[in-house]
Write a protein that holds these residues in place. Sequence first.
Motif, PDB file in Angstrom:
ATOM      1  N   ARG A  22      40.732 -90.233 -84.642  1.00 52.32           N
ATOM      2  CA  ARG A  22      41.054 -90.940 -85.771  1.00 52.32           C
ATOM      3  C   ARG A  22      39.768 -91.776 -86.542  1.00 52.32           C
ATOM      4  NH1 ARG A  22      47.229 -92.906 -84.717  1.00 52.32           N
ATOM      5  NH2 ARG A  22      47.902 -90.940 -83.875  1.00 52.32           N
ATOM      6  N   LYS A  23      39.203 -92.112 -85.708  1.00 51.78           N
ATOM      7  CA  LYS A  23      37.856 -93.061 -86.093  1.00 51.78           C
ATOM      8  C   LYS A  23      36.753 -92.052 -86.880  1.00 51.78           C
ATOM      9  CE  LYS A  23      38.254 -96.372 -82.521  1.00 51.78           C
ATOM     10  NZ  LYS A  23      37.518 -97.065 -81.526  1.00 51.78           N
ATOM     11  N   LEU A  24      36.881 -91.035 -86.708  1.00 50.79           N
ATOM     12  CA  LEU A  24      36.027 -89.842 -87.293  1.00 50.79           C
ATOM     13  C   LEU A  24      36.465 -89.823 -88.698  1.00 50.79           C
ATOM     14  CD1 LEU A  24      35.200 -87.234 -84.662  1.00 50.79           C
ATOM     15  CD2 LEU A  24      33.568 -89.235 -85.482  1.00 50.79           C
ATOM     16  N   LYS A  25      35.449 -89.983 -89.893  1.00 48.50           N
ATOM     17  CA  LYS A  25      35.621 -89.552 -91.308  1.00 48.50           C
ATOM     18  C   LYS A  25      35.323 -88.529 -91.639  1.00 48.50           C
ATOM     19  CE  LYS A  25      35.762 -91.609 -95.831  1.00 48.50           C
ATOM     20  NZ  LYS A  25      35.047 -93.049 -96.515  1.00 48.50           N
ATOM     21  N   ILE A  26      36.423 -87.353 -91.794  1.00 51.02           N
ATOM     22  CA  ILE A  26      36.096 -86.078 -91.846  1.00 51.02           C
ATOM     23  C   ILE A  26      36.279 -85.772 -93.447  1.00 51.02           C
ATOM     24  CG2 ILE A  26      36.931 -83.506 -91.362  1.00 51.02           C
ATOM     25  CD1 ILE A  26      35.874 -84.731 -89.116  1.00 51.02           C
ATOM     26  N   GLU A  27      35.332 -85.450 -93.819  1.00 50.35           N
ATOM     27  CA  GLU A  27      35.064 -85.197 -95.440  1.00 50.35           C
ATOM     28  C   GLU A  27      34.802 -83.814 -95.964  1.00 50.35           C
ATOM     29  OE1 GLU A  27      36.389 -87.357 -97.507  1.00 50.35           O
ATOM     30  OE2 GLU A  27      36.408 -89.112 -96.477  1.00 50.35           O
ATOM     31  N   ARG A  28      34.053 -83.022 -94.737  1.00 48.65           N
ATOM     32  CA  ARG A  28      33.610 -81.696 -95.482  1.00 48.65           C
ATOM     33  C   ARG A  28      34.131 -80.941 -94.088  1.00 48.65           C
ATOM     34  NH1 ARG A  28      30.092 -81.854 -99.668  1.00 48.65           N
ATOM     35  NH2 ARG A  28      29.052 -80.062 -98.759  1.00 48.65           N
ATOM     36  N   LEU A  45      44.529 -80.947 -96.414  1.00 49.88           N
ATOM     37  CA  LEU A  45      42.965 -81.052 -96.345  1.00 49.88           C
ATOM     38  C   LEU A  45      42.283 -80.224 -97.117  1.00 49.88           C
ATOM     39  CD1 LEU A  45      43.092 -81.462 -92.503  1.00 49.88           C
ATOM     40  CD2 LEU A  45      42.817 -83.298 -94.083  1.00 49.88           C
ATOM     41  N   GLY A  46      42.895 -79.633 -98.232  1.00 50.68           N
ATOM     42  CA  GLY A  46      42.146 -78.454 -99.131  1.00 50.68           C
ATOM     43  C   GLY A  46      41.080 -79.370 -99.814  1.00 50.68           C
ATOM     44  N   ASP A  47      41.186 -80.389-100.242  1.00 50.06           N
ATOM     45  CA  ASP A  47      39.994 -81.121-101.044  1.00 50.06           C
ATOM     46  C   ASP A  47      38.985 -81.296-100.428  1.00 50.06           C
ATOM     47  OD1 ASP A  47      41.665 -83.037 -99.703  1.00 50.06           O
ATOM     48  OD2 ASP A  47      41.118 -84.546-100.985  1.00 50.06           O
ATOM     49  N   LYS A  48      38.909 -81.285 -98.893  1.00 54.93           N
ATOM     50  CA  LYS A  48      37.848 -81.396 -98.120  1.00 54.93           C
ATOM     51  C   LYS A  48      37.108 -80.225 -97.614  1.00 54.93           C
ATOM     52  CE  LYS A  48      40.123 -85.710 -96.263  1.00 54.93           C
ATOM     53  NZ  LYS A  48      39.375 -86.521 -96.767  1.00 54.93           N
ATOM     54  N   VAL A  49      37.750 -78.996 -98.086  1.00 55.08           N
ATOM     55  CA  VAL A  49      37.076 -77.956 -97.668  1.00 55.08           C
ATOM     56  C   VAL A  49      35.966 -77.415 -98.616  1.00 55.08           C
ATOM     57  CG1 VAL A  49      37.766 -75.463 -97.502  1.00 55.08           C
ATOM     58  CG2 VAL A  49      39.487 -76.854 -96.801  1.00 55.08           C
ATOM     59  N   VAL A  50      34.936 -77.333 -97.976  1.00 61.10           N
ATOM     60  CA  VAL A  50      33.752 -77.162 -98.863  1.00 61.10           C
ATOM     61  C   VAL A  50      33.337 -75.496 -98.835  1.00 61.10           C
ATOM     62  CG1 VAL A  50      32.809 -79.395 -98.649  1.00 61.10           C
ATOM     63  CG2 VAL A  50      32.095 -77.903 -96.953  1.00 61.10           C
ATOM     64  N   ALA A  51      33.770 -75.019 -97.835  1.00 59.29           N
ATOM     65  CA  ALA A  51      33.380 -73.295 -97.789  1.00 59.29           C
ATOM     66  C   ALA A  51      34.180 -72.789 -96.925  1.00 59.29           C
ATOM     67  CB  ALA A  51      31.918 -73.299 -97.325  1.00 59.29           C
ATOM     68  N   VAL A  52      34.387 -71.584 -97.197  1.00 58.28           N
ATOM     69  CA  VAL A  52      35.426 -70.527 -96.284  1.00 58.28           C
ATOM     70  C   VAL A  52      34.792 -69.040 -96.251  1.00 58.28           C
ATOM     71  CG1 VAL A  52      37.671 -71.905 -97.143  1.00 58.28           C
ATOM     72  CG2 VAL A  52      36.737 -69.781 -98.372  1.00 58.28           C
ATOM     73  N   SER A  53      35.247 -68.243 -95.324  1.00 59.03           N
ATOM     74  CA  SER A  53      34.948 -66.877 -95.164  1.00 59.03           C
ATOM     75  C   SER A  53      35.288 -66.046 -96.251  1.00 59.03           C
ATOM     76  CB  SER A  53      35.174 -66.194 -93.986  1.00 59.03           C
ATOM     77  OG  SER A  53      36.594 -66.148 -93.872  1.00 59.03           O
ATOM     78  N   SER A  54      34.751 -65.004 -96.725  1.00 61.14           N
ATOM     79  CA  SER A  54      35.183 -64.329 -97.895  1.00 61.14           C
ATOM     80  C   SER A  54      36.696 -63.781 -97.799  1.00 61.14           C
ATOM     81  CB  SER A  54      34.160 -63.157 -98.277  1.00 61.14           C
ATOM     82  OG  SER A  54      34.122 -62.281 -97.090  1.00 61.14           O
TER      83      SER A  54
END
Length: 302
Positions: A22-28, A45-54
Amino acid sequence: MVSLMLERAFSEDNFKSKIENRKLKIERIVTLSPNLTEIVFALGLGDKVVAVSSDCDWPDEAKQKPKIGTFWQPNTEAIIAAKPDLVVCETFLQQKEAAETLKRAGLRVVSLRAESIEELYNAILQIGSAAGCPEKAESLAAKIKSELEQIRIKSSSAKKVRVLWVLQTEPMRVAGVKTFVNEIINIAGGQNVIAPTGDQYPAVGTETILTSGAEVIIQSAMGTEDIAKQQEAAEKFWSPGGPGFANLPAVKDKKVYVINSDTVLRLGPRLPQGVMAVAKLLHPELFAQPNDPNNQGDQNRK
């Protein structure tokens, strides 16, 4: 006494882990598997997703994300370049090797196995814990479980339908009982006609099919395009003029269906939708609604 001490120690460690997450700030976030990507988006959390597999194509927002290789061949250099706070992947060989490389590079990686419905629930909870939203994860898992249970209860009022679930026809390969597909069949009110084997998805011969007594045949669509054409091909394959299946109940009663694979073969938040689609095929008298556009029993019927 020792067992109680161990249990308490485990509980305390688990609690501390949740507090730390909870203390960790996950942004990417980077996700390597389509079903895990769907979970991440379903947790908001979609706005924090920066990349995905094809291979990640749902929801639509996932298609717009930068790509870091394929499901089977993740590009670790591209993943590292994306500078993620969290990488979510599966445990099979190629992704396991990628995870080890990423960990050596100092990245935080959560590796998850999701090959049964229970493992799906666990994956949701683990992602929620790692991303700092455990309450949302618990709520999502409970929602999926509740929706599946409602389908199970409703389908249990009818006689079990004998189901043959086909993944490919040449060579013939089917879903065995040691698979989550078997779980789907059971929840939807069916019974898998394939006897227990050592393989999850065994290859079977014509004799096995002819003696199976299958009342419904379900074929997983290959991809999402041209399902209508795949249905036509299935009708031709199983027709009386095909490889000799004319006396099979499913063929005689014209109950051969091609179903969209994404919601039934992808263990993710849309699983209840997929199970409902199967339930409508097996028990239209219980589940199918008049003029229902999602009634695949009418759309993809032999």
